[in-house]
Design a protein around this motif. Structure first.
Motif, short mmCIF file in Angstrom:
data_model
loop_
_atom_site.label_atom_id
_atom_site.label_comp_id
_atom_site.label_asym_id
_atom_site.label_seq_id
_atom_site.Cartn_x
_atom_site.Cartn_y
_atom_site.Cartn_z
N ASN A 227 -82.80 -91.91 2.17
CA ASN A 227 -83.79 -92.55 1.13
C ASN A 227 -84.52 -94.02 1.45
O ASN A 227 -85.54 -94.05 1.18
N ALA A 228 -83.83 -94.72 2.25
CA ALA A 228 -84.62 -96.02 2.72
C ALA A 228 -85.77 -95.57 3.68
O ALA A 228 -86.75 -96.54 3.61
N LEU A 229 -85.75 -94.67 4.46
CA LEU A 229 -86.62 -94.24 5.43
C LEU A 229 -87.39 -93.24 5.01
O LEU A 229 -88.59 -92.80 5.78
N ARG A 230 -87.42 -92.61 3.61
CA ARG A 230 -88.22 -91.60 3.29
C ARG A 230 -89.67 -91.94 3.33
O ARG A 230 -90.29 -93.07 2.77
N ALA A 231 -90.64 -91.16 3.72
CA ALA A 231 -91.89 -91.40 3.75
C ALA A 231 -92.62 -89.86 3.84
O ALA A 231 -92.04 -88.84 3.71
N ASP A 232 -93.91 -89.98 3.99
CA ASP A 232 -94.87 -88.78 4.18
C ASP A 232 -95.23 -88.45 5.52
O ASP A 232 -95.72 -87.53 5.83
N LEU A 233 -95.23 -89.60 6.27
CA LEU A 233 -95.87 -89.36 7.81
C LEU A 233 -95.24 -90.36 8.52
O LEU A 233 -95.01 -91.66 8.21
N LEU A 234 -95.20 -90.15 9.99
CA LEU A 234 -94.75 -91.30 10.90
C LEU A 234 -95.87 -91.52 11.69
O LEU A 234 -96.52 -90.33 12.31
N ILE A 235 -96.37 -92.54 12.21
CA ILE A 235 -97.29 -92.77 13.16
C ILE A 235 -96.79 -93.98 13.82
O ILE A 235 -96.24 -95.21 13.46
N ALA A 236 -96.41 -93.83 14.95
CA ALA A 236 -95.91 -94.69 16.10
C ALA A 236 -96.34 -94.74 17.42
O ALA A 236 -97.26 -93.93 17.67
N PHE B 188 -87.07 -87.97 13.45
CA PHE B 188 -88.25 -88.03 12.60
C PHE B 188 -88.56 -86.68 11.94
O PHE B 188 -88.79 -86.37 10.67
N THR B 189 -88.69 -85.60 13.10
CA THR B 189 -89.06 -84.30 12.27
C THR B 189 -87.77 -83.66 11.89
O THR B 189 -87.88 -82.82 10.67
N ASP B 190 -86.55 -83.69 12.32
CA ASP B 190 -85.58 -82.77 12.23
C ASP B 190 -84.81 -83.30 11.14
O ASP B 190 -84.15 -82.65 10.34
N ILE B 191 -84.54 -84.68 11.19
CA ILE B 191 -83.63 -85.17 10.12
C ILE B 191 -84.42 -85.74 8.98
O ILE B 191 -83.94 -85.22 7.68
N LEU B 192 -85.48 -86.41 9.11
CA LEU B 192 -86.34 -86.78 8.07
C LEU B 192 -87.30 -85.84 7.51
O LEU B 192 -88.07 -86.09 6.34
N GLY B 193 -87.60 -84.88 8.31
CA GLY B 193 -88.74 -83.82 7.90
C GLY B 193 -90.08 -84.35 7.86
O GLY B 193 -90.66 -83.75 7.02
N LEU B 194 -90.42 -85.18 8.74
CA LEU B 194 -91.68 -85.77 8.75
C LEU B 194 -92.61 -85.18 9.66
O LEU B 194 -92.33 -84.96 11.16
N PRO B 195 -94.18 -85.07 9.56
CA PRO B 195 -95.09 -84.83 10.57
C PRO B 195 -94.90 -86.31 11.42
O PRO B 195 -94.89 -87.28 10.93
N THR B 196 -95.05 -86.03 12.82
CA THR B 196 -95.19 -87.22 13.50
C THR B 196 -96.27 -87.52 14.45
O THR B 196 -97.01 -86.36 14.95
N LEU B 197 -97.07 -88.54 14.40
CA LEU B 197 -98.31 -88.74 15.33
C LEU B 197 -97.98 -89.94 16.06
O LEU B 197 -97.76 -91.19 15.57
N TRP B 198 -97.98 -89.69 17.16
CA TRP B 198 -97.67 -90.80 18.38
C TRP B 198 -98.95 -91.21 19.11
O TRP B 198 -99.80 -90.23 19.51
N VAL B 199 -99.43 -92.44 18.81
CA VAL B 199 -100.74 -92.93 19.45
C VAL B 199 -100.41 -93.92 20.58
O VAL B 199 -100.14 -95.03 20.22
N PRO B 200 -100.43 -93.44 21.64
CA PRO B 200 -100.05 -94.51 22.67
C PRO B 200 -100.78 -95.38 22.96
O PRO B 200 -101.94 -95.16 23.04
N HIS B 201 -100.30 -96.70 23.43
CA HIS B 201 -101.21 -97.73 23.86
C HIS B 201 -100.83 -98.00 25.33
O HIS B 201 -100.94 -99.20 25.66
#
Length: 461
Positions: free
Chosen positions: A178-187, A408-421
């Motif tokens: 619940n605390a981490l519920r979101a629509d999208l991960l960007i990391a 994030f994908t399997d437990i929280l069910g989020l689409p994940t976008l990793w933008v590396p720097h």
């Protein structure tokens, strides 16, 4: 709506003025080594003195949570809710670093003091991961200062044990759903395709370490007296490895391969060139599954590598047949591969080929996972980033290494976008780790544009 030009200029100037360098120098100063007792003290200070104030400045409420696994360190969650109707973004970073390798850096550099040499900024954590999460925190700060709001809800998760395999992360995320519920991960973590190419990757390959142990007898026996009548464990081990992965790097066990290379993955990797940076090794011709392109082999397929191999004293051999030989192998695998019975698959395969005397054990690390290439968020992100980039953004279905993307994908069910720097030659985990100033500059622009576009999208929905 395109990101305002003044916001882009502000991002670039923040790096060019030296302000970003000064902030990163303060972060690098904390020796947050997660596998050392002194590092645990530094980690707590980093959470209290650096991350909590940074998140509070973004209007986040901040909570620190103990790790359910005693092997791991604490977790930090920052939360800013602007409106229940707005989309919610989850960001991620890790506060810990690997050992500093003091005394082994070039030019007498101190790993805990950020130093600049041209475009290279040297320091432990500069690339992995302090410089990367500083980019994202700074972009969010700029957007909030410019607009007075983000236009979306923000949640930021920091862990402190990524470099030791993220102990407790799965359980913590599962209990904090619940605390981490979101629509999208960007990391941001890991490297770009190369230093010059802005990149988004959608997941990570998993990793399984496989130990092969041929323990035949407690003593070594004279090779002249017993050669040809006693089984040699080193020869046996060499033969066992060769029937798992041949001398040209091709996996020989069908159960260690993914069922297919999806067409969407093949299309995403089409035309990508590997090893474009100065000093990068050239891919070896004829190595691996040559039916696949180099990019497909690296980002879309499985590989079985020998990490270590030994019997007796390699540097001072004697005329004796050793009693024992061991090897450590690693299976890097993509999503869709069934690794639940890797040890059994290998044991059965070896037995069929006459190597039943080889003992096999397997230990998994990060699990493979990825967001589908055709997910709408992927197209949205590429469109946004292409607008502010000098060249097309590369979309990689999977990062070649390991990351805890599966939580994030399997437990929280989020689409994940990793933008590396960062980039492949940054020497992370080694002496002389560094961040490129040019990537920091461009990365701050890319992150600012992405967060700005998400805010506009939230106000339009």
């Amino acid at each position: 709506m395109a990101v305002p030009a003044e916001l882009v200029s502000k991002a670039r100037e923040h790096v060019d003025s030296g302000a970003f360098f000064a902030e990163l120098a303060e972060l690098v100063r904390y020796p947050t080594v997660s596998d050392h007792p002194d590092g645990r003290v530094a980690i707590k200070a980093y959470l209290d003195d650096v991350l909590t104030p940074a998140l509070t400045a973004l209007g986040c409420s901040v909570t620190t949570h103990p790790n359910p696994d005693p092997a791991g360190g604490p977790f930090l969650i920052g939360t800013r809710i602007e409106s229940p109707e707005l989309p919610t973004l989850l960001c991620y970073g890790h506060a810990d670093v690997v050992d500093g390798h003091e005394g082994r850096w070039s030019e007498g550099r101190d790993p805990w003091t950020l130093t600049a040499e041209g475009e290279r900024w040297y320091g432990r954590g500069a690339a992995d991961n302090k410089g990367q999460h500083l980019v994202n925190l700074t972009a969010l700060r700029f957007l909030l200062a410019e607009q007075g709001s983000l236009g979306f809800n923000l949640k930021f998760l920091f862990e402190t044990g990524e470099e030791i395999g993220s102990p407790g992360l799965d359980e913590f995320v599962a209990t904090q759903g619940n605390a981490l519920r979101a629509d999208l991960l960007i990391a941001s973590d890991g490297p770009r395709l190369d230093a010059a190419t802005p990149t988004v990757f959608l997941g990570a390959r998993g990793s399984v370490r496989i130990t092969l142990d041929v323990d035949l007898r407690p003593d070594a026996y004279h090779s002249g007296n017993w050669g040809g009548v006693l089984r040699n464990p080193a020869t046996t081990l060499a033969g066992a490895i060769a029937c798992l992965v041949d001398g040209h790097g091709r996996i020989q066990v069908p159960g260690l391969l993914p069922p297919e290379l999806p067409e969407s993955v093949r299309e995403a990797l089409a035309g990508l060139e590997i090893a474009n940076g100065p000093g990068d090794p050239a891919p070896d011709e004829g190595w691996g599954d040559t039916r696949l392109t180099v990019a497909e082999r690296l980002y879309g397929w499985n590989t079985l590598e020998v990490l270590s191999l030994g019997a007796a004293d390699i540097d001072r051999p004697v005329n004796a047949i050793p009693g024992r030989a061991r090897a450590m192998l690693q299976l890097r695998y993509v999503a869709g591969t069934d690794v639940g019975a890797v040890a059994d698959e290998i044991t059965k395969h070896l037995a069929v080929h006459g190597f039943s005397m080889v003992d096999v054990t397997a230990e998994g690390s990060f699990r493979a996972s990825r967001t589908p290439v055709d997910d709408p968020w992927v197209g949205w992100a590429k469109g946004v980033l292409d607008e502010v980039s000098d060249r097309p953004v590369a979309i990689l279905p999977s990062f070649g290494g390991g990351l805890p993307n599966h939580v994030f994908t399997d437990i929280l069910g989020l689409p994940t976008l990793w933008v590396p720097h960062s980039y492949p030659g940054c020497l992370q985990h080694a002496p002389d780790e560094h961040l490129l100033a040019g990537i920091a500059r461009e990365g701050l622009v890319l992150a600012t544009a992405l967060f700005h576009a998400l805010g506009r999208r939230g106000n339009e929905d």
